[in-house]
Design an enzyme around this catalytic site. Structure first.
Site, short mmCIF file in Angstrom:
data_model
loop_
_atom_site.label_atom_id
_atom_site.label_comp_id
_atom_site.label_asym_id
_atom_site.label_seq_id
_atom_site.Cartn_x
_atom_site.Cartn_y
_atom_site.Cartn_z
N GLY A 10 -35.52 -28.64 -9.41
CA GLY A 10 -34.64 -28.21 -10.49
C GLY A 10 -34.56 -29.09 -11.79
O GLY A 10 -35.12 -30.20 -11.71
N CYS A 92 -22.16 -31.54 2.58
CA CYS A 92 -23.48 -31.88 2.27
C CYS A 92 -23.59 -33.28 1.44
O CYS A 92 -24.50 -34.07 2.01
CB CYS A 92 -24.33 -30.84 1.59
SG CYS A 92 -25.84 -30.98 1.45
N CYS A 189 -27.10 -22.86 -0.76
CA CYS A 189 -28.65 -23.11 -0.69
C CYS A 189 -29.08 -22.32 0.54
O CYS A 189 -30.25 -22.01 0.39
CB CYS A 189 -28.86 -24.43 -0.99
SG CYS A 189 -28.50 -25.54 0.45
#
Length: 352
Positions: A10, A92, A189
């Site tokens: 990204g 995460c 995600c």
């Protein structure tokens, strides 16, 4: 000094890589990409390889899909089955990005790891090296890092902390770099199209089906479609016609009941959190404290009371200075000072 830059494909991580390569030189920077899925559509790796070649920096790709499944996806599903509303990004960051991936970076020779988070790490006179909100309030990700252990953040680099998203895009354009994945990443995600309900229904975990929907006084007002489809403080999608807007007050998991109330009736002045992660030692905290129990929420004034219990993990009671919508068990409570430094974080419980 060698720096590993975590790259996703990204805008933010590509700019981080480019700017650190410019600062430290290509011999001291390498890119590190983690695969979190076994099967990937729109794989960014080929384009990442091309961009890393253009920048003359090595690219390392590590497969973490099994670990990601065990540490993030399975607990996410179980939390919903248990009636909670988890925040997988928080875990995460703590267990994968600044856990497994950071360890891999060290094995590859890195002294520091850089990411595209919109936060700053600043040497504070009292706090030491401390995490602070990003300058771009619409992209600030300090909330999501509040559970990441302090020692794991000490060697982190966050080049985007003082920038706005528009500036990052403009600078990349001037550098002549094309983003491998130009589309912004989705909210979760690993959940296709951000449809967590469909994702959970396709899992192998038993989820409670429909049940009673009642007001705080016990008045039956309808049927819910499964407690896991609702969260505390929710207003939209309840399917109930009432004289005033209704909100989810709480979920009674033991009897599969969804409890509703009007805005003024469901407000609370306390909530509890456990598994407290200190980013600043408690002795160094100021008197004025502010708490966020949702990502998009503005931090609100609160007092923190530490609860003595028999468990090894610390528990706190948060006393809000003004009534708030109920916080969802499983979500994160992040504690800040008035300048936006993150002091601690903990997981919200349903204890009263």
């Amino acid at each position: 000094m060698n720096v590993a830059v975590a790259v996703s494909g990204g805008t933010d991580s590509l700019y981080t890589l480019a700017t650190l390569r410019e600062a430290f030189g290509n011999h001291h920077v390498f890119a590190l990409h983690a695969r979190f899925k076994e099967q990937i559509t729109n794989d960014p790796v080929p384009a990442l390889k091309e961009q890393c070649h253009n920048l003359n920096v090595p690219l390392h790709v590590v497969d973490l899909h099994k670990e990601f499944n065990e540490l993030i996806i399975r607990p996410f599903i179980k939390a919903y089955a248990d009636g909670k509303t988890p925040n997988p990004c928080v875990h995460c960051n703590a267990k994968v990005k600044f856990g497994l991936l950071q360890k891999k970076a060290q094995e590859l020779g890195a002294n520091q790891i850089a990411t595209g988070h919109y936060v700053s790490l600043i040497d504070h006179d009292l706090y030491g090296k401390a995490l602070k909100c990003g300058a771009d309030s619409t992209k600030d990700q300090s909330y999501f890092l509040a559970l990441t252990p302090r020692e794991q953040l000490q060697t982190a680099i966050f080049p985007l902390g003082t920038l706005r998203k528009t500036e990052v895009r403009e600078r990349l354009q001037k550098m002549g770099l094309e983003v491998p994945l130009p589309k912004e990443s989705q909210e979760i995600c690993f959940v296709p199209n951000d449809d967590y309900r469909k994702f959970l229904q396709s899992s192998d975990v038993d989820l409670l089906s429909e049940g009673r929907m009642v007001m705080l006084d016990g008045t039956l007002v309808g049927k819910h479609k499964g407690l896991w489809k609702y969260t505390e403080g929710q207003r939209r999608g309840l399917g109930v016609s009432w004289s005033e807007p209704l909100y989810v007050a709480h979920k009674n998991h033991s009897c599969n009941e969804l409890v509703l109330g009007t805005a003024k009736d469901i407000l609370v002045d306390t909530c509890t959190a456990q598994d407290i992660n200190f980013l600043v030692p408690q002795d160094n905290w100021p008197k004025e404290l502010f708490v966020r129990t949702r990502y998009r929420q503005q931090a609100v004034p609160a007092d923190i009371q530490f609860v003595t219990n028999t468990s090894s993990s610390k528990k706190i009671t948060i006393h809000f200075h003004s009534p708030q919508l109920p916080a969802a068990p499983g979500q994160l409570a992040a504690i800040f000072d008035k300048s936006g430094y993150v002091l601690a974080g903990g997981l919200i419980t349903n204890d009263l």
